[in-house]
Write a protein that holds these residues in place. Structure first.
Motif, mmCIF file in Angstrom:
data_model
loop_
_atom_site.group_PDB
_atom_site.id
_atom_site.type_symbol
_atom_site.label_atom_id
_atom_site.label_comp_id
_atom_site.label_asym_id
_atom_site.label_seq_id
_atom_site.Cartn_x
_atom_site.Cartn_y
_atom_site.Cartn_z
ATOM 1 N N VAL A 53 0.862 -1.183 -0.127
ATOM 2 C CA VAL A 53 0.012 0.098 0.044
ATOM 3 C C VAL A 53 0.931 1.325 -0.184
ATOM 4 C CG1 VAL A 53 -1.809 1.308 1.168
ATOM 5 C CG2 VAL A 53 -1.945 -1.211 1.024
ATOM 6 N N TRP A 54 0.530 2.144 -1.031
ATOM 7 C CA TRP A 54 1.291 3.452 -0.905
ATOM 8 C C TRP A 54 0.431 4.604 -0.767
ATOM 9 C CZ3 TRP A 54 6.535 3.753 -2.930
ATOM 10 C CH2 TRP A 54 6.918 4.870 -3.163
ATOM 11 N N LYS A 55 0.455 5.237 0.758
ATOM 12 C CA LYS A 55 -0.414 6.282 1.016
ATOM 13 C C LYS A 55 0.163 7.808 0.557
ATOM 14 C CE LYS A 55 -1.178 7.592 5.383
ATOM 15 N NZ LYS A 55 -1.623 7.570 6.668
ATOM 16 N N LEU A 56 -0.842 8.478 -0.259
ATOM 17 C CA LEU A 56 -0.232 9.722 -0.666
ATOM 18 C C LEU A 56 -0.759 10.422 0.820
ATOM 19 C CD1 LEU A 56 -0.523 8.204 -3.293
ATOM 20 C CD2 LEU A 56 -0.759 10.456 -4.261
ATOM 21 N N GLY A 57 0.255 10.985 1.460
ATOM 22 C CA GLY A 57 -0.232 11.424 2.814
ATOM 23 C C GLY A 57 -1.036 12.834 2.980
ATOM 24 N N TRP A 58 -1.800 12.692 3.765
ATOM 25 C CA TRP A 58 -2.514 14.070 4.022
ATOM 26 C C TRP A 58 -3.534 14.365 2.751
ATOM 27 C CZ3 TRP A 58 3.007 14.609 4.290
ATOM 28 C CH2 TRP A 58 3.343 13.946 5.456
ATOM 29 N N GLY A 59 -3.198 15.604 2.301
ATOM 30 C CA GLY A 59 -4.065 15.983 1.184
ATOM 31 C C GLY A 59 -3.026 16.170 -0.193
ATOM 32 N N THR A 60 -1.992 15.605 -0.088
ATOM 33 C CA THR A 60 -0.888 15.779 -1.143
ATOM 34 C C THR A 60 -1.526 15.261 -2.414
ATOM 35 O OG1 THR A 60 0.369 13.717 -0.653
ATOM 36 C CG2 THR A 60 0.977 15.676 0.200
ATOM 37 N N ALA A 61 -2.462 14.154 -2.515
ATOM 38 C CA ALA A 61 -3.046 13.755 -3.842
ATOM 39 C C ALA A 61 -3.634 15.040 -4.590
ATOM 40 C CB ALA A 61 -3.976 12.449 -3.470
ATOM 41 N N TYR A 62 -4.395 15.863 -3.736
ATOM 42 C CA TYR A 62 -5.126 16.940 -4.275
ATOM 43 C C TYR A 62 -4.466 17.785 -5.087
ATOM 44 C CZ TYR A 62 -9.410 20.132 -4.518
ATOM 45 O OH TYR A 62 -10.137 20.877 -4.833
ATOM 46 N N LEU A 63 -3.212 17.930 -4.651
ATOM 47 C CA LEU A 63 -2.057 19.036 -5.105
ATOM 48 C C LEU A 63 -1.042 18.458 -6.318
ATOM 49 C CD1 LEU A 63 -1.082 20.604 -1.590
ATOM 50 C CD2 LEU A 63 -3.004 21.238 -3.244
ATOM 51 N N ASP A 64 -1.066 17.170 -6.297
ATOM 52 C CA ASP A 64 0.104 16.604 -7.029
ATOM 53 C C ASP A 64 -0.194 16.534 -8.842
ATOM 54 O OD1 ASP A 64 2.222 15.029 -8.037
ATOM 55 O OD2 ASP A 64 1.900 13.539 -6.796
ATOM 56 N N PRO A 65 0.669 17.212 -9.410
ATOM 57 C CA PRO A 65 0.164 17.445 -10.677
ATOM 58 C C PRO A 65 0.816 16.105 -11.466
ATOM 59 C CG PRO A 65 2.269 18.670 -10.245
ATOM 60 C CD PRO A 65 1.723 18.402 -8.855
ATOM 61 N N GLY A 66 1.632 15.247 -10.944
ATOM 62 C CA GLY A 66 1.798 13.884 -11.581
ATOM 63 C C GLY A 66 0.942 12.798 -10.960
ATOM 64 N N LEU A 67 -0.058 12.908 -10.493
ATOM 65 C CA LEU A 67 -0.987 12.318 -9.889
ATOM 66 C C LEU A 67 -1.099 10.923 -10.666
ATOM 67 C CD1 LEU A 67 -2.342 11.074 -7.351
ATOM 68 C CD2 LEU A 67 -4.612 12.238 -8.040
ATOM 69 N N ALA A 86 -2.764 2.240 -4.236
ATOM 70 C CA ALA A 86 -2.517 3.619 -3.971
ATOM 71 C C ALA A 86 -3.785 3.749 -2.951
ATOM 72 C CB ALA A 86 -2.539 4.516 -5.176
ATOM 73 N N CYS A 87 -3.419 4.762 -1.967
ATOM 74 C CA CYS A 87 -4.332 5.206 -0.998
ATOM 75 C C CYS A 87 -4.384 6.564 -0.761
ATOM 76 C CB CYS A 87 -4.039 4.371 0.355
ATOM 77 S SG CYS A 87 -5.323 4.777 1.794
ATOM 78 N N ALA A 88 -5.431 7.223 -0.680
ATOM 79 C CA ALA A 88 -5.625 8.734 -0.630
ATOM 80 C C ALA A 88 -5.422 8.807 0.915
ATOM 81 C CB ALA A 88 -6.904 9.222 -1.181
ATOM 82 N N GLY A 89 -4.738 9.948 1.423
ATOM 83 C CA GLY A 89 -4.758 10.023 2.964
ATOM 84 C C GLY A 89 -5.975 10.483 3.402
ATOM 85 N N GLY A 90 -6.382 10.005 4.781
ATOM 86 C CA GLY A 90 -7.440 10.469 5.751
ATOM 87 C C GLY A 90 -7.716 11.732 5.887
#
Length: 260
Positions: free
Chosen positions: A49-63, A77-81
């Motif tokens: 499992v690879w968690k994109l911590g906190w809210g970084t997934a919302y900001l990552d242009p390379g998501l 892939a897991c979005a942070g809580g």
């Protein structure tokens, strides 16, 4: 070409991917995909499992590319809580879940560490998310001053699983000094025992960012204990720790190299 692992040592048996027990869950604090791809060529076989911590997934242009690379290595892939908590606070849970599904997250984390939600609110989020995702439900508070009750953690773990979570994740934060750990980083063994007795070792994932914490849990439960908040760069070293290939879990019995 990737070389196969040699076979001349007597090592502990490990579950194979895809697995639900013995997982290594890493915490991505914002790595660019250009760094993730070569890292996974080395350790992808050992990361689940690879968690994109906190809210970084919302900001990552390379998501999108990041999720594609993770999927190619069989890593969930897991979005942070925290991102879901912000969405809940703003009344945007359904748009969040739609977005997470559309971009390709197979997992989401449900937590109640920052937003003022009740236990019922959290369970409703788990139920809503479990229809579309593998849910990791975090138990425990991020506040270092919050009381840590083994009985409450055990009850929360059972309730989250009943609501539809696949795993419950014990709060330890990236520092390893909160929740499951005291301020010095020592494991609260009474909390560990209470949660495992309540829901079993297979569905419990321990946030354990520090090597000594990981070693303690491996010695206690064996190489197939679920461990989370591992630094991506530590994934290969953690697998060595699981297999008794580091001093912290080495067994000095002649003729054997395995976890104590």
């Amino acid at each position: 070409m990737v070389n196969a692992m040699p076979t001349f040592l007597n090592l502990p048996q490990r579950t194979a991917k895809p697995r639900r027990r013995g997982i290594t869950h890493v915490l991505d604090k914002g790595l660019p995909v250009a760094e993730i791809a070569p890292l996974l060529r080395v350790c992808g076989a050992y990361v689940d499992v690879w968690k994109l911590g906190w809210g970084t997934a919302y900001l990552d242009p390379g998501l999108a590319e990041k999720l594609r690379v993770l999927d190619g290595h069989g890593v969930l892939a897991c979005a942070g809580g925290t991102l879901l908590e912000v969405a809940w606070q703003q009344g945007a849970v359904e748009p969040y879940l739609q977005w997470a599904a559309e971009v390709g997250f197979p997992c989401v984390e449900v937590s109640c560490g920052v937003a003022p939600m009740s236990a019922d609110d959290k369970r409703a989020l788990i139920e809503a998310a479990a229809d579309r995702f593998i849910v990791l439900a975090e138990i425990g508070a991020k506040d270092p001053t919050a009381e840590v009750s083994p009985a409450v953690w055990a009850a929360d773990a059972a309730a989250d699983l009943a609501a539809g979570a696949t795993w419950v994740v014990t709060e330890g934060r990236e520092s390893g000094t909160v929740g499951l750990f005291d301020p010095t980083g020592e494991v609260r063994s009474d909390v560990v025992d209470a949660v495992v007795e309540s829901v079993g070792i297979g569905t419990t994932v321990f946030e354990a960012p520090r090597k000594e914490q990981q070693a303690w849990l491996i010695r206690r439960f064996g190489p197939d204990v679920n461990l989370a908040n591992v630094a991506p760069s530590d994934a290969l070293g953690l697998e060595a720790l699981r297999l008794g290939l580091r001093a912290d879990t080495f067994d000095a019995t002649p003729g054997r190299v395995h976890v104590r």
